[in-house]
Design a protein around this motif. Sequence first.
Motif, PDB file in Angstrom:
ATOM      1  N   GLN A  58       0.771  -0.769   0.066  1.00 58.80           N
ATOM      2  CA  GLN A  58      -0.225  -0.194  -0.133  1.00 58.80           C
ATOM      3  C   GLN A  58       0.430   1.119   0.180  1.00 58.80           C
ATOM      4  O   GLN A  58       2.309   0.555   0.344  1.00 58.80           O
ATOM      5  CB  GLN A  58      -1.186  -0.207   1.417  1.00 58.80           C
ATOM      6  CG  GLN A  58      -1.859  -1.850   1.486  1.00 58.80           C
ATOM      7  CD  GLN A  58      -2.862  -0.933  -0.349  1.00 58.80           C
ATOM      8  OE1 GLN A  58      -3.420   0.550  -0.819  1.00 58.80           O
ATOM      9  NE2 GLN A  58      -3.418  -1.889  -0.389  1.00 58.80           N
ATOM     10  N   PRO A  59       0.299   2.069  -0.683  1.00 56.65           N
ATOM     11  CA  PRO A  59       1.236   3.874   0.093  1.00 56.65           C
ATOM     12  C   PRO A  59       1.785   4.406   1.531  1.00 56.65           C
ATOM     13  O   PRO A  59       1.145   3.956   2.292  1.00 56.65           O
ATOM     14  CB  PRO A  59      -0.058   4.546  -1.508  1.00 56.65           C
ATOM     15  CG  PRO A  59      -1.142   3.739  -2.072  1.00 56.65           C
ATOM     16  CD  PRO A  59      -1.319   2.959  -0.496  1.00 56.65           C
ATOM     17  N   ALA A  60       2.975   4.568   0.709  1.00 52.03           N
ATOM     18  CA  ALA A  60       3.071   4.994   2.405  1.00 52.03           C
ATOM     19  C   ALA A  60       2.408   6.082   3.075  1.00 52.03           C
ATOM     20  O   ALA A  60       2.077   6.825   1.858  1.00 52.03           O
ATOM     21  CB  ALA A  60       4.529   5.027   2.487  1.00 52.03           C
ATOM     22  N   LEU A  61       1.775   6.443   4.128  1.00 53.02           N
ATOM     23  CA  LEU A  61       1.222   7.517   4.808  1.00 53.02           C
ATOM     24  C   LEU A  61       2.042   8.523   5.117  1.00 53.02           C
ATOM     25  O   LEU A  61       2.987   7.903   6.271  1.00 53.02           O
ATOM     26  CB  LEU A  61      -0.269   7.021   5.151  1.00 53.02           C
ATOM     27  CG  LEU A  61      -0.942   6.297   4.435  1.00 53.02           C
ATOM     28  CD1 LEU A  61      -2.298   5.963   5.413  1.00 53.02           C
ATOM     29  CD2 LEU A  61      -1.751   7.381   3.550  1.00 53.02           C
ATOM     30  N   ALA A  62       2.322   9.405   5.116  1.00 53.32           N
ATOM     31  CA  ALA A  62       2.861  10.759   5.729  1.00 53.32           C
ATOM     32  C   ALA A  62       2.136  10.052   7.226  1.00 53.32           C
ATOM     33  O   ALA A  62       0.927  10.205   8.270  1.00 53.32           O
ATOM     34  CB  ALA A  62       2.459  11.986   5.730  1.00 53.32           C
ATOM     35  N   PRO A  63       3.314  10.463   8.635  1.00 53.46           N
ATOM     36  CA  PRO A  63       2.868  10.499   9.760  1.00 53.46           C
ATOM     37  C   PRO A  63       0.987  11.446  10.318  1.00 53.46           C
ATOM     38  O   PRO A  63       1.390  12.429   9.912  1.00 53.46           O
ATOM     39  CB  PRO A  63       3.808  10.452  11.137  1.00 53.46           C
ATOM     40  CG  PRO A  63       5.233  10.360  10.212  1.00 53.46           C
ATOM     41  CD  PRO A  63       4.356  10.512   8.378  1.00 53.46           C
ATOM     42  N   LEU A  64       0.539  11.126  11.023  1.00 54.68           N
ATOM     43  CA  LEU A  64      -0.495  11.764  11.805  1.00 54.68           C
ATOM     44  C   LEU A  64       0.822  12.706  13.220  1.00 54.68           C
ATOM     45  O   LEU A  64       0.635  12.182  13.712  1.00 54.68           O
ATOM     46  CB  LEU A  64      -1.786  10.596  11.553  1.00 54.68           C
ATOM     47  CG  LEU A  64      -2.365  11.920  12.053  1.00 54.68           C
ATOM     48  CD1 LEU A  64      -3.197  12.462  10.909  1.00 54.68           C
ATOM     49  CD2 LEU A  64      -3.456  10.521  12.736  1.00 54.68           C
ATOM     50  N   ASP A  65       0.261  14.014  12.825  1.00 49.66           N
ATOM     51  CA  ASP A  65       0.744  15.018  13.887  1.00 49.66           C
ATOM     52  C   ASP A  65      -0.255  15.679  14.301  1.00 49.66           C
ATOM     53  O   ASP A  65      -0.159  16.857  13.661  1.00 49.66           O
ATOM     54  CB  ASP A  65       1.689  15.629  13.655  1.00 49.66           C
ATOM     55  CG  ASP A  65       2.591  15.617  15.470  1.00 49.66           C
ATOM     56  OD1 ASP A  65       1.983  16.100  15.852  1.00 49.66           O
ATOM     57  OD2 ASP A  65       3.833  16.176  15.244  1.00 49.66           O
ATOM     58  N   VAL A  66      -1.792  15.670  15.185  1.00 47.52           N
ATOM     59  CA  VAL A  66      -2.831  16.304  15.405  1.00 47.52           C
ATOM     60  C   VAL A  66      -2.284  16.996  17.182  1.00 47.52           C
ATOM     61  O   VAL A  66      -2.386  16.092  17.363  1.00 47.52           O
ATOM     62  CB  VAL A  66      -3.851  16.322  15.042  1.00 47.52           C
ATOM     63  CG1 VAL A  66      -4.885  16.794  15.160  1.00 47.52           C
ATOM     64  CG2 VAL A  66      -3.869  15.335  13.823  1.00 47.52           C
ATOM     65  N   SER A  67      -2.410  17.789  16.990  1.00 50.03           N
ATOM     66  CA  SER A  67      -2.858  18.959  18.473  1.00 50.03           C
ATOM     67  C   SER A  67      -4.616  18.698  18.774  1.00 50.03           C
ATOM     68  O   SER A  67      -4.771  19.758  17.640  1.00 50.03           O
ATOM     69  CB  SER A  67      -2.089  20.000  18.793  1.00 50.03           C
ATOM     70  OG  SER A  67      -2.024  21.057  18.007  1.00 50.03           O
ATOM     71  N   GLU A  68      -4.637  19.259  19.941  1.00 47.39           N
ATOM     72  CA  GLU A  68      -6.267  19.674  19.733  1.00 47.39           C
ATOM     73  C   GLU A  68      -6.439  19.862  21.271  1.00 47.39           C
ATOM     74  O   GLU A  68      -6.419  19.546  22.786  1.00 47.39           O
ATOM     75  CB  GLU A  68      -7.530  18.093  19.721  1.00 47.39           C
ATOM     76  CG  GLU A  68      -6.987  17.456  17.542  1.00 47.39           C
ATOM     77  CD  GLU A  68      -8.648  18.077  17.763  1.00 47.39           C
ATOM     78  OE1 GLU A  68      -9.201  19.419  17.890  1.00 47.39           O
ATOM     79  OE2 GLU A  68      -8.939  18.076  16.385  1.00 47.39           O
ATOM     80  N   GLN A  69      -7.198  21.188  21.422  1.00 50.61           N
ATOM     81  CA  GLN A  69      -7.468  22.369  22.072  1.00 50.61           C
ATOM     82  C   GLN A  69      -9.219  22.069  22.110  1.00 50.61           C
ATOM     83  O   GLN A  69      -9.458  22.762  21.830  1.00 50.61           O
ATOM     84  CB  GLN A  69      -6.787  23.636  22.395  1.00 50.61           C
ATOM     85  CG  GLN A  69      -7.701  24.476  23.718  1.00 50.61           C
ATOM     86  CD  GLN A  69      -7.048  23.419  24.588  1.00 50.61           C
ATOM     87  OE1 GLN A  69      -5.642  23.415  25.273  1.00 50.61           O
ATOM     88  NE2 GLN A  69      -7.361  22.511  25.786  1.00 50.61           N
ATOM     89  N   PHE A  70      -9.841  21.241  23.403  1.00 48.39           N
ATOM     90  CA  PHE A  70     -10.694  20.777  22.697  1.00 48.39           C
ATOM     91  C   PHE A  70     -12.150  22.060  23.408  1.00 48.39           C
ATOM     92  O   PHE A  70     -11.326  22.570  24.260  1.00 48.39           O
ATOM     93  CB  PHE A  70     -11.542  19.509  23.369  1.00 48.39           C
ATOM     94  CG  PHE A  70     -10.902  17.956  22.655  1.00 48.39           C
ATOM     95  CD1 PHE A  70     -11.713  17.739  21.495  1.00 48.39           C
ATOM     96  CD2 PHE A  70     -10.600  18.014  23.502  1.00 48.39           C
ATOM     97  CE1 PHE A  70     -11.380  16.365  20.756  1.00 48.39           C
ATOM     98  CE2 PHE A  70      -9.977  16.246  22.512  1.00 48.39           C
ATOM     99  CZ  PHE A  70     -10.074  15.419  21.111  1.00 48.39           C
TER     100      PHE A  70
END
Length: 316
Positions: free
Chosen positions: A159-171
């Motif tokens: 499968q295609p290589a996906l970029a890492p997910l880096d998410v910050s959430e201030q709910f």
Amino acid sequence: MKYKLGDFVRFVDEKMEGYVTRIIDEQMIGVTGDDDFEIPVLASKVTFVHGHAKLVGDERPEDIIEVDLPAGEFKSKGVFVAVIADARANSVVHLHLVNETSYQLLASVSTEQNKQYKGEFAGIIEPRSYAKVYSAKLADLQLWPKLLFRVLFHTKQNQPALAPLDVSEQFKAKDFSGAKKNVPFINQLGWMIQLDEAELVIDAQKLKESFFKPAEEKQVVAKPQSEVDLHIEKLRTDHHFLGSSEILNIQLTNFKHALDAAIVHQMPEITFIHGTGNGTLKNELHKLLSKSNKVQTFMDARKEKFGYGATKVLLK
């Protein structure tokens, strides 16, 4: 601190029990009983109730729920945070990382507050499965720290290589203002926030072209008639089914559009036929006209033709 939000505990010195609904500090916790009253107590003064029934939301952060992966199309999108109220202590919510993708997720969740970082969860989340990663009291939402989600995508398939997910959430409160949905695999109602939403791609060339549209493509404002009849039967065929406030709003909307169009086309004057009736529409028109800096003056139109049922407007 050995206790976590949602744990069921019993007081050592009293015949009381309840759920942990607040971690005050390393020594103190808040326990809520059947009366929904939260009592601060030393953590050393309570103990676990062994054998207490375990429900969804009780999993320790290291507990990961695996779901059988059906054969089918490989899915590359679908990483969510699901926020679900505790089944017994409604004031507490549990945050789960839900993996709807066909990738194995190598996930890390940390909290950040006052530039201090604390690891909350680290583990592998299998395809079509979930893991509880954090718990908090919903009433303390304004005090929640920022949550940092870091995810690597792994698969043994081609499968295609996906970029890492880096998410910050201030709910914020708006994140929980919508309707709850049934959370996949957990089968409980909760709020779902997608972490791997596709980014909005802006076509720079099309955006540039939109600013330089030829004149013929730009919106054309039609020149109004010199006399505009605002009687509702002239504006709507379904006026018999409209209430008085709806009728007035429709008449005023048509008045504003016609006045704006007359100003755009630099008409010297325009007449609005409003009828006599109870005078409400006429009064509203006169209020709006008196506030417009494009209006020179206004007066009753030709009485021999309209009586007192029309207003003539002279424009600057």
